[in-house]
Design a protein around this motif. Structure first.
Motif, PDB file in Angstrom:
ATOM      1  N   UNK A 206       0.846  -1.196   0.000  1.00 29.55           N
ATOM      2  CA  UNK A 206       0.000   0.000   0.000  1.00 29.55           C
ATOM      3  C   UNK A 206       0.882   1.247   0.000  1.00 29.55           C
ATOM      4  N   UNK A 207       0.403   2.290  -0.656  1.00 31.61           N
ATOM      5  CA  UNK A 207       1.201   3.516  -0.750  1.00 31.61           C
ATOM      6  C   UNK A 207       0.900   4.492   0.379  1.00 31.61           C
ATOM      7  N   UNK A 208      -0.226   4.310   1.045  1.00 30.23           N
ATOM      8  CA  UNK A 208      -0.616   5.186   2.145  1.00 30.23           C
ATOM      9  C   UNK A 208      -1.347   4.326   3.168  1.00 30.23           C
ATOM     10  N   UNK A 209      -2.107   4.946   4.068  1.00 33.91           N
ATOM     11  CA  UNK A 209      -2.947   4.184   4.992  1.00 33.91           C
ATOM     12  C   UNK A 209      -4.211   3.786   4.231  1.00 33.91           C
ATOM     13  N   UNK A 210      -4.386   2.524   3.891  1.00 37.22           N
ATOM     14  CA  UNK A 210      -5.532   2.113   3.077  1.00 37.22           C
ATOM     15  C   UNK A 210      -6.856   2.271   3.815  1.00 37.22           C
ATOM     16  N   UNK A 211      -7.881   2.528   3.047  1.00 36.12           N
ATOM     17  CA  UNK A 211      -9.231   2.585   3.606  1.00 36.12           C
ATOM     18  C   UNK A 211      -9.615   1.199   4.106  1.00 36.12           C
ATOM     19  N   UNK A 212     -10.317   1.158   5.233  1.00 35.94           N
ATOM     20  CA  UNK A 212     -10.770  -0.106   5.804  1.00 35.94           C
ATOM     21  C   UNK A 212     -12.281  -0.227   5.725  1.00 35.94           C
ATOM     22  N   UNK A 213     -12.980   0.776   6.249  1.00 26.30           N
ATOM     23  CA  UNK A 213     -14.444   0.726   6.269  1.00 26.30           C
ATOM     24  C   UNK A 213     -15.038   1.865   5.447  1.00 26.30           C
ATOM     25  N   UNK A 214     -16.311   1.672   5.073  1.00 24.57           N
ATOM     26  CA  UNK A 214     -16.997   2.692   4.288  1.00 24.57           C
ATOM     27  C   UNK A 214     -18.493   2.466   4.282  1.00 24.57           C
ATOM     28  N   UNK A 215     -19.198   3.380   3.647  1.00 27.75           N
ATOM     29  CA  UNK A 215     -20.642   3.219   3.470  1.00 27.75           C
ATOM     30  C   UNK A 215     -20.864   2.190   2.360  1.00 27.75           C
ATOM     31  N   UNK A 273      -9.535  10.768  14.317  1.00 25.73           N
ATOM     32  CA  UNK A 273      -9.170  11.793  13.331  1.00 25.73           C
ATOM     33  C   UNK A 273      -8.038  11.298  12.436  1.00 25.73           C
ATOM     34  N   UNK A 274      -7.084  10.578  13.011  1.00 26.47           N
ATOM     35  CA  UNK A 274      -5.978  10.042  12.223  1.00 26.47           C
ATOM     36  C   UNK A 274      -6.468   9.110  11.116  1.00 26.47           C
ATOM     37  N   UNK A 275      -7.650   8.536  11.324  1.00 28.45           N
ATOM     38  CA  UNK A 275      -8.178   7.547  10.377  1.00 28.45           C
ATOM     39  C   UNK A 275      -9.019   8.159   9.256  1.00 28.45           C
ATOM     40  N   UNK A 276      -9.068   9.476   9.160  1.00 27.16           N
ATOM     41  CA  UNK A 276      -9.780  10.083   8.028  1.00 27.16           C
ATOM     42  C   UNK A 276      -9.063   9.687   6.732  1.00 27.16           C
ATOM     43  N   UNK A 277      -9.796   9.233   5.722  1.00 26.22           N
ATOM     44  CA  UNK A 277      -9.157   8.810   4.470  1.00 26.22           C
ATOM     45  C   UNK A 277      -8.368   9.935   3.810  1.00 26.22           C
ATOM     46  N   UNK A 278      -7.258   9.559   3.218  1.00 25.75           N
ATOM     47  CA  UNK A 278      -6.399  10.517   2.513  1.00 25.75           C
ATOM     48  C   UNK A 278      -6.202  10.041   1.075  1.00 25.75           C
TER      49      UNK A 278
END
Length: 320
Positions: A206-215, A273-278
């Motif tokens: 992964x290149x960043x912190x990958x998304x885990x959860x979503x709608x 807050x750290x877990x906001x998607x980037x």
């Protein structure tokens, strides 16, 4: 006076007209999830009315209950992970995913000798979620690349997250791989994040912190109610921003947070807050595709179904 009289008549007629009905949206949410924090802020600030939405919220005891609600047609939107959406798409169910959080757990311990996967050899490791939990499979894959077969090198104990957290606190296990919220709670109790799963994800490509959860929602619903979803996403982003930046808003959400003291509450807020998607949606999807390949190789069909790669359409792209 006649123009004034006509204007008053027109105004009275306008006021007499019924207000435009808000668009209904049925949500099935886990009662202990962060989305209920945001809903407390939505309610407190009237963000749902501002967005023209009539929210029907059902709180459920587990993520599985939300999946049943969505698949059974009693909910329009739930919060889940992209891995489940990918598996369902591979099975012919047209679900779609819109990113919410990169929040993922960690290997938590008080043992200062544990600093990497190699240090787990000979240790008793608790694993929350069972043998097919995606974090566990990613950790196993990461360890194998370093020449460590954790299933052989360590003593693995599977169990429910709260039970394993207590076993770790009582010293019955040396370390525990926990979900992000239980990891945060243990951190507040003096444990440290020996192996952060976000770092493991990056080590696996992964290149960043990958998304885990979503709608998660049905793509047919998205086609028919795209504008409703767009207003919902914008409303939720506003609630998240308020929680991150406004102490008054955080005070509205805090009663829904499973923490007793201010220090722990502050830590929950920080991790949230750290877990906001980037990054862009394309970058998030690319990272998910890389991790899907790892999970498919490690967990096989029991985890990912018939898919060999991340099915197209898993990540929702709104129509222009």
């Amino acid at each position: 006076m006649r123009p004034v009289f006509l204007a008053l008549v027109a105004l009275a007629a306008l006021l007499a007209q019924p207000a435009h009905a808000a668009d209904p949206l049925r949500l099935a949410l886990q009662a202990t999830g962060t989305t209920v924090w945001e809903m407390a802020v939505v309610s407190a600030y009237g963000l749902d009315k501002e967005a023209g939405l009539d929210l029907k919220i059902t709180e459920l005891a587990s993520p599985e209950a939300g999946k049943i609600a969505l698949m059974g047609g009693s909910a329009d939107v739930i919060v889940s992970d992209w891995l489940w959406v990918a598996r369902e798409r591979a099975g012919g169910h047209g679900l779609a995913f819109s990113p919410v959080s990169t929040g993922i757990g960690a290997v938590m311990t008080k043992d200062l000798a544990i600093k990497s996967v190699k240090d787990l050899a000979g240790k008793k490791l608790g694993v929350a979620g069972g043998p097919l939990d995606k974090s566990w499979l990613l950790l196993k894959a990461h360890a194998l690349r370093q020449g460590v077969d954790l299933e052989k090198a360590a003593s693995i104990v599977y169990g429910a997250p709260p039970l394993l957290a207590e076993k770790a606190a009582q010293g019955e296990i040396d370390a525990v791989l926990e979900f992000w919220n239980f990891a945060t709670d243990l951190e507040a109790r003096g444990f440290r994040r020996a192996i952060d799963m976000a770092q493991v994800e990056r080590a696996l490509g992964a290149t960043s912190d990958p998304v885990v959860t979503g709608y998660v929602f049905d793509e047919k619903f998205a086609t028919a109610h795209g504008q409703t979803l767009a207003r919902f996403f914008a409303m939720m982003k506003k609630a998240k921003t308020l929680i991150a930046t406004n102490d008054e808003a955080w005070a509205k959400a805090a009663p829904r947070v499973p923490a007793k003291d201010k220090a722990t509450l502050d830590l929950y807020r920080k991790r949230y807050v750290e877990a906001f998607p980037k990054g862009s949606l394309a970058e998030q999807e690319a990272d998910a595709a890389k991790l899907f390949a790892v999970l498919a190789a490690t967990g096989g069909e029991a985890l990912v179904g018939s898919a060999k790669s991340l099915p197209p359409g898993t990540f929702y792209k709104a129509a222009p």
